[in-house]
Enzyme design. Structure first.
Site, PDB file in Angstrom:
ATOM      1  N   LYS A   1      80.715   6.511  41.486  1.00 30.88           N
ATOM      2  CA  LYS A   1      80.623   5.090  41.669  1.00 30.88           C
ATOM      3  C   LYS A   1      80.733   4.776  43.240  1.00 30.88           C
ATOM      4  O   LYS A   1      80.062   3.842  43.692  1.00 30.88           O
ATOM      5  CB  LYS A   1      81.800   4.178  40.883  1.00 30.88           C
ATOM      6  CG  LYS A   1      81.777   4.441  39.475  1.00 30.88           C
ATOM      7  CD  LYS A   1      80.571   3.582  38.742  1.00 30.88           C
ATOM      8  CE  LYS A   1      80.674   2.075  39.081  1.00 30.88           C
ATOM      9  NZ  LYS A   1      79.613   1.283  38.317  1.00 30.88           N
TER      10      LYS A   1
ATOM     11  N   THR B   1      84.133  -0.234  41.047  1.00 28.19           N
ATOM     12  CA  THR B   1      85.677  -0.020  40.267  1.00 28.19           C
ATOM     13  C   THR B   1      86.737   0.128  41.324  1.00 28.19           C
ATOM     14  O   THR B   1      86.147   0.540  42.436  1.00 28.19           O
ATOM     15  CB  THR B   1      85.612   0.942  39.187  1.00 28.19           C
ATOM     16  OG1 THR B   1      86.832   1.181  38.879  1.00 28.19           O
ATOM     17  CG2 THR B   1      84.793   2.058  39.693  1.00 28.19           C
ATOM     18  N   ASP B   2      87.962  -0.074  41.050  1.00 27.58           N
ATOM     19  CA  ASP B   2      88.912   0.186  41.860  1.00 27.58           C
ATOM     20  C   ASP B   2      89.310   1.675  42.128  1.00 27.58           C
ATOM     21  O   ASP B   2      89.784   1.898  42.925  1.00 27.58           O
ATOM     22  CB  ASP B   2      90.520  -0.447  41.529  1.00 27.58           C
ATOM     23  CG  ASP B   2      90.695  -0.222  40.082  1.00 27.58           C
ATOM     24  OD1 ASP B   2      89.916   0.720  39.605  1.00 27.58           O
ATOM     25  OD2 ASP B   2      91.783  -0.556  39.532  1.00 27.58           O
ATOM     26  N   GLU B   3      88.588   2.404  41.237  1.00 25.77           N
ATOM     27  CA  GLU B   3      88.745   3.690  41.071  1.00 25.77           C
ATOM     28  C   GLU B   3      88.341   4.469  42.286  1.00 25.77           C
ATOM     29  O   GLU B   3      88.481   5.568  42.767  1.00 25.77           O
ATOM     30  CB  GLU B   3      88.269   4.615  39.729  1.00 25.77           C
ATOM     31  CG  GLU B   3      89.058   4.111  38.608  1.00 25.77           C
ATOM     32  CD  GLU B   3      88.825   5.006  37.367  1.00 25.77           C
ATOM     33  OE1 GLU B   3      88.392   6.145  37.737  1.00 25.77           O
ATOM     34  OE2 GLU B   3      89.149   4.504  36.214  1.00 25.77           O
TER      35      GLU B   3
ATOM     36  N   TYR C   1      83.610  10.595  37.807  1.00 26.24           N
ATOM     37  CA  TYR C   1      83.003   9.293  37.887  1.00 26.24           C
ATOM     38  C   TYR C   1      83.292   8.318  38.857  1.00 26.24           C
ATOM     39  O   TYR C   1      82.563   7.663  39.416  1.00 26.24           O
ATOM     40  CB  TYR C   1      83.619   8.601  36.346  1.00 26.24           C
ATOM     41  CG  TYR C   1      83.915   7.115  36.365  1.00 26.24           C
ATOM     42  CD1 TYR C   1      82.709   6.479  36.129  1.00 26.24           C
ATOM     43  CD2 TYR C   1      85.209   6.383  36.768  1.00 26.24           C
ATOM     44  CE1 TYR C   1      82.755   5.131  36.019  1.00 26.24           C
ATOM     45  CE2 TYR C   1      85.196   4.883  36.659  1.00 26.24           C
ATOM     46  CZ  TYR C   1      83.654   4.440  36.322  1.00 26.24           C
ATOM     47  OH  TYR C   1      83.706   2.929  36.465  1.00 26.24           O
TER      48      TYR C   1
HETATM   49  P1  NAD Z   1      80.282   0.688  28.937  1.00 22.45           P
HETATM   50  O1  NAD Z   1      80.342   2.185  28.934  1.00 22.45           O
HETATM   51  O2  NAD Z   1      80.873  -0.066  27.790  1.00 22.45           O
HETATM   52  O3  NAD Z   1      78.873   0.179  28.994  1.00 22.45           O
HETATM   53  C1  NAD Z   1      77.717   0.821  29.928  1.00 22.45           C
HETATM   54  C2  NAD Z   1      76.260   0.552  29.271  1.00 22.45           C
HETATM   55  O4  NAD Z   1      75.429   1.086  30.093  1.00 22.45           O
HETATM   56  C3  NAD Z   1      75.830   0.845  27.935  1.00 22.45           C
HETATM   57  O5  NAD Z   1      75.493  -0.362  27.275  1.00 22.45           O
HETATM   58  C4  NAD Z   1      75.097   1.891  28.228  1.00 22.45           C
HETATM   59  O6  NAD Z   1      73.949   1.937  27.084  1.00 22.45           O
HETATM   60  C5  NAD Z   1      74.372   1.313  29.295  1.00 22.45           C
HETATM   61  N1  NAD Z   1      73.675   2.561  30.230  1.00 22.45           N
HETATM   62  C6  NAD Z   1      74.333   3.736  30.601  1.00 22.45           C
HETATM   63  N2  NAD Z   1      73.384   4.706  30.963  1.00 22.45           N
HETATM   64  C7  NAD Z   1      72.193   3.565  31.444  1.00 22.45           C
HETATM   65  C8  NAD Z   1      70.934   3.892  32.050  1.00 22.45           C
HETATM   66  N3  NAD Z   1      70.640   5.044  32.583  1.00 22.45           N
HETATM   67  N4  NAD Z   1      70.173   2.723  32.037  1.00 22.45           N
HETATM   68  C9  NAD Z   1      70.459   1.730  31.289  1.00 22.45           C
HETATM   69  N5  NAD Z   1      71.643   1.601  30.816  1.00 22.45           N
HETATM   70  C10 NAD Z   1      72.552   2.551  30.664  1.00 22.45           C
HETATM   71  O7  NAD Z   1      81.050   0.284  30.259  1.00 22.45           O
HETATM   72  P2  NAD Z   1      81.895  -0.787  30.659  1.00 22.45           P
HETATM   73  O8  NAD Z   1      83.206  -0.463  30.448  1.00 22.45           O
HETATM   74  O9  NAD Z   1      81.243  -2.116  29.950  1.00 22.45           O
HETATM   75  O10 NAD Z   1      81.836  -0.813  32.440  1.00 22.45           O
HETATM   76  C11 NAD Z   1      80.693  -1.638  32.962  1.00 22.45           C
HETATM   77  C12 NAD Z   1      80.609  -1.467  34.273  1.00 22.45           C
HETATM   78  O11 NAD Z   1      81.785  -2.006  34.784  1.00 22.45           O
HETATM   79  C13 NAD Z   1      80.458  -0.107  34.782  1.00 22.45           C
HETATM   80  O12 NAD Z   1      79.544  -0.006  36.005  1.00 22.45           O
HETATM   81  C14 NAD Z   1      81.747   0.307  35.370  1.00 22.45           C
HETATM   82  O13 NAD Z   1      81.807   1.197  36.426  1.00 22.45           O
HETATM   83  C15 NAD Z   1      82.452  -0.949  35.529  1.00 22.45           C
HETATM   84  N6  NAD Z   1      83.760  -1.239  35.583  1.00 22.45           N
HETATM   85  C16 NAD Z   1      84.283  -0.998  34.218  1.00 22.45           C
HETATM   86  C17 NAD Z   1      85.782  -1.297  34.173  1.00 22.45           C
HETATM   87  C18 NAD Z   1      86.415  -0.873  32.782  1.00 22.45           C
HETATM   88  O14 NAD Z   1      87.603  -1.048  32.570  1.00 22.45           O
HETATM   89  N7  NAD Z   1      85.788  -0.658  31.743  1.00 22.45           N
HETATM   90  C19 NAD Z   1      86.560  -1.589  35.210  1.00 22.45           C
HETATM   91  C20 NAD Z   1      86.041  -1.682  36.567  1.00 22.45           C
HETATM   92  C21 NAD Z   1      84.496  -1.542  36.786  1.00 22.45           C
HETATM   93  O1  TDX Z   2      93.706   8.812  25.058  1.00 24.64           O
HETATM   94  C1  TDX Z   2      94.190   8.336  26.175  1.00 24.64           C
HETATM   95  N1  TDX Z   2      95.699   8.591  26.499  1.00 24.64           N
HETATM   96  C2  TDX Z   2      95.876   8.103  27.827  1.00 24.64           C
HETATM   97  O2  TDX Z   2      97.169   8.411  28.199  1.00 24.64           O
HETATM   98  C3  TDX Z   2      93.332   7.615  26.972  1.00 24.64           C
HETATM   99  C4  TDX Z   2      91.766   7.680  26.545  1.00 24.64           C
HETATM  100  C5  TDX Z   2      93.701   7.383  28.537  1.00 24.64           C
HETATM  101  N2  TDX Z   2      95.020   7.448  28.719  1.00 24.64           N
HETATM  102  C6  TDX Z   2      95.539   7.220  29.826  1.00 24.64           C
HETATM  103  C7  TDX Z   2      94.689   7.567  31.224  1.00 24.64           C
HETATM  104  C8  TDX Z   2      94.475   6.327  32.088  1.00 24.64           C
HETATM  105  O3  TDX Z   2      95.861   6.531  32.798  1.00 24.64           O
HETATM  106  O4  TDX Z   2      95.460   5.753  30.046  1.00 24.64           O
HETATM  107  C9  TDX Z   2      94.873   5.063  31.256  1.00 24.64           C
HETATM  108  C10 TDX Z   2      93.629   4.515  31.075  1.00 24.64           C
HETATM  109  O5  TDX Z   2      92.681   5.159  30.653  1.00 24.64           O
HETATM  110  P1  TDX Z   2      91.287   4.642  30.355  1.00 24.64           P
HETATM  111  O6  TDX Z   2      91.280   3.720  29.332  1.00 24.64           O
HETATM  112  O7  TDX Z   2      90.251   5.772  30.000  1.00 24.64           O
HETATM  113  O8  TDX Z   2      90.909   4.265  31.610  1.00 24.64           O
HETATM  114  P2  TDX Z   2      90.812   4.671  33.299  1.00 24.64           P
HETATM  115  O9  TDX Z   2      90.495   6.124  33.116  1.00 24.64           O
HETATM  116  O10 TDX Z   2      91.736   4.220  33.962  1.00 24.64           O
HETATM  117  O11 TDX Z   2      89.396   4.042  33.709  1.00 24.64           O
HETATM  118  C11 TDX Z   2      89.057   2.465  33.487  1.00 24.64           C
HETATM  119  O12 TDX Z   2      89.118   1.771  34.172  1.00 24.64           O
HETATM  120  C12 TDX Z   2      88.481   1.672  35.367  1.00 24.64           C
HETATM  121  C13 TDX Z   2      87.388   2.570  33.056  1.00 24.64           C
HETATM  122  O13 TDX Z   2      87.236   3.713  31.877  1.00 24.64           O
HETATM  123  C14 TDX Z   2      86.537   2.615  34.407  1.00 24.64           C
HETATM  124  O14 TDX Z   2      85.420   2.677  33.744  1.00 24.64           O
HETATM  125  C15 TDX Z   2      86.808   1.897  35.146  1.00 24.64           C
HETATM  126  O15 TDX Z   2      86.261   1.869  36.221  1.00 24.64           O
END
Ligand code: NAD
Ligand code: TDX
Length: 341
Positions: free
Chosen positions: A148, A120-122, A144
């Site tokens: 990562k 992730t960019d985080e 988190y």
């Molecule tokens: P998500 O939380 O929707 O899904 C995570 C999945 O991983 C779930 O199905 C969960 O059951 C499974 N999981 C968790 N722990 C596990 C374990 N110990 N063994 C096997 N499976 C397990 O997450 P997402 O938003 O789909 O993100 C997927 C990946 O992409 C993550 O690695 C996250 O860091 C990365 N990512 C997410 C975002 C975003 O905006 N959501 C952005 C950049 C990177």
């Molecule tokens: O209720 C809310 N109110 C609010 O203002 C929530 C849930 C979030 N926020 C803000 C926090 C962040 O600035 O909105 C922005 C986005 O929040 P999230 O959806 O929780 O995402 P973020 O914290 O940016 O992280 C996401 O992007 C990078 C994903 O959850 C991560 O898994 C990914 O790595």
């Protein structure tokens, strides 16, 4: 190709499985997922009957996990993914994101398969101006992000030390179908539909670069097929928006699509205490993946957010089962003991 997708029952993983099965008619995908609260097999009901898809319930921390399974590549999405949860309790984040990745790296080393680590960019922390490149220092601010970043370092070390074939992707904020309603965009959707307050952390001016999930999937696909071992690829779409703008767009579109009172919807916006350590701005420079792998996003924000809103409107059954908790029973009903645990 036979691919193991970890975390395939989550938001991005399930979209990625669908992408691979439709893009490559001769590929087989095994979805390996522990089914935590974020894992939802109902994300995959349209493809679960495919003879090119299988599901294995398991924890990525289990070292015997893939014994006896034949595959060419692991694409690693499984993680604890929600920043707010990592603030309340970091422990599952360290266990799954660090130790789980370590275990998969050991498996990769022994099997000699290839590995794509979805990060992730985080990991770069927050920046007020400029863009994160692959050379930017890692400055994670939440537990988190730190977990990562740790896993990224482990991947790097296994490439350098053991010569495994692994690449790392670092993507910006995803949105689209099947996103768990704890994340900003689906949370706003569902709260608005149920006329519940919409919590805005701080002043609502934190900035994220929002990418449609299908574009993230095509980027990971490009890295899987063309990525260089040991390389990092930033994935973003130059679509920076403050949170409050995202919220207003969703509410305006909803008012239009559902013939609701705009004023009533906007009155749900509720400014709340800021997230601890809340990163102000993420901004990714994706020029490396564009130049080296020829990847381009295909869905602009206006199109992507309209599709997403429409999907949540049409998928009430899906999200109502999440709210009620019924989705957690799907595995037992559908799979019972037929699947190796
Ligand atoms: P998500 O939380 O929707 O899904 C995570 C999945 O991983 C779930 O199905 C969960 O059951 C499974 N999981 C968790 N722990 C596990 C374990 N110990 N063994 C096997 N499976 C397990 O997450 P997402 O938003 O789909 O993100 C997927 C990946 O992409 C993550 O690695 C996250 O860091 C990365 N990512 C997410 C975002 C975003 O905006 N959501 C952005 C950049 C990177
Ligand atoms: O209720 C809310 N109110 C609010 O203002 C929530 C849930 C979030 N926020 C803000 C926090 C962040 O600035 O909105 C922005 C986005 O929040 P999230 O959806 O929780 O995402 P973020 O914290 O940016 O992280 C996401 O992007 C990078 C994903 O959850 C991560 O898994 C990914 O790595």
């Amino acid at each position: 190709m036979r691919i193991v997708v970890t975390g395939g029952a989550g938001f991005i993983g399930s979209n990625f499985i669908r992408h691979i099965l439709s893009a490559y008619p001769d590929y087989h995908v095994m979805n390996l997922d522990k089914l935590t609260y974020a894992g939802n097999l109902e994300n995959l009901t349209d493809i679960e009957q495919s003879d090119r898809y299988s599901f294995l319930k398991g924890d990525i921390c289990d070292s015997a996990l893939l014994d006896g399974v034949e595959y060419d590549a692991i694409v690693h999405f499984a993680a604890e993914s929600h920043v707010d949860r990592s603030i309340l309790d970091a422990s599952p984040f360290l266990q799954t994101n660090i130790m789980g990745t370590y275990n998969l790296l050991e498996i990769t080393r022994k099997k000699g398969c290839s590995f794509v680590h979805v990060s992730t960019d985080e990991v770069y922390g927050s920046t007020d101006d400029g863009y994160f490149s692959e050379q930017s220092p890692l400055m994670p601010n939440s537990p988190y992000a730190a977990s990562k970043a740790s896993s990224d370092m482990l991947v790097r070390s296994y490439v350098e030390t053991h010569g495994i074939h692994a690449a790392i992707t670092r993507c910006s904020n995803n949105y689209g179908p099947y996103q768990f309603p704890e994340k900003l965009i689906p949370l706003v959707m569902l709260n608005a539909l149920e006329r519940k307050p919409i919590p805005v952390y701080g002043d609502g001016m934190n900035v994220r670069d929002w990418i449609y999930v299908e574009d993230h999937c095509s980027a990971v696909d490009a890295v899987l097929h063309k990525g260089k071992a040991g390389d990092v690829y930033n994935i973003g779409v130059r679509n920076e928006r403050p949170n409050i703008e995202i919220i207003r767009i969703i509410l305006s579109t909803l008012a239009e699509k559902t013939s609701s009172d705009r004023k009533e919807l906007f009155s749900l916006i509720s400014y709340v205490k800021d997230r601890e350590g809340h990163d102000r701005r993420y901004a990714i420079d994706p020029s490396k993946i564009e130049k080296d792998l020829g990847w381009r996003p295909e869905i602009d924000f206006e199109d992507g957010i309209a599709r997403t809103i429409q999907w949540y409107l049409e998928s009430r059954h899906w999200w109502e089962r999440i709210i009620s908790g019924d989705y957690l029973k799907y595995y037992d009903v559908q799979y019972g003991s037929r699947v190796k645990q």
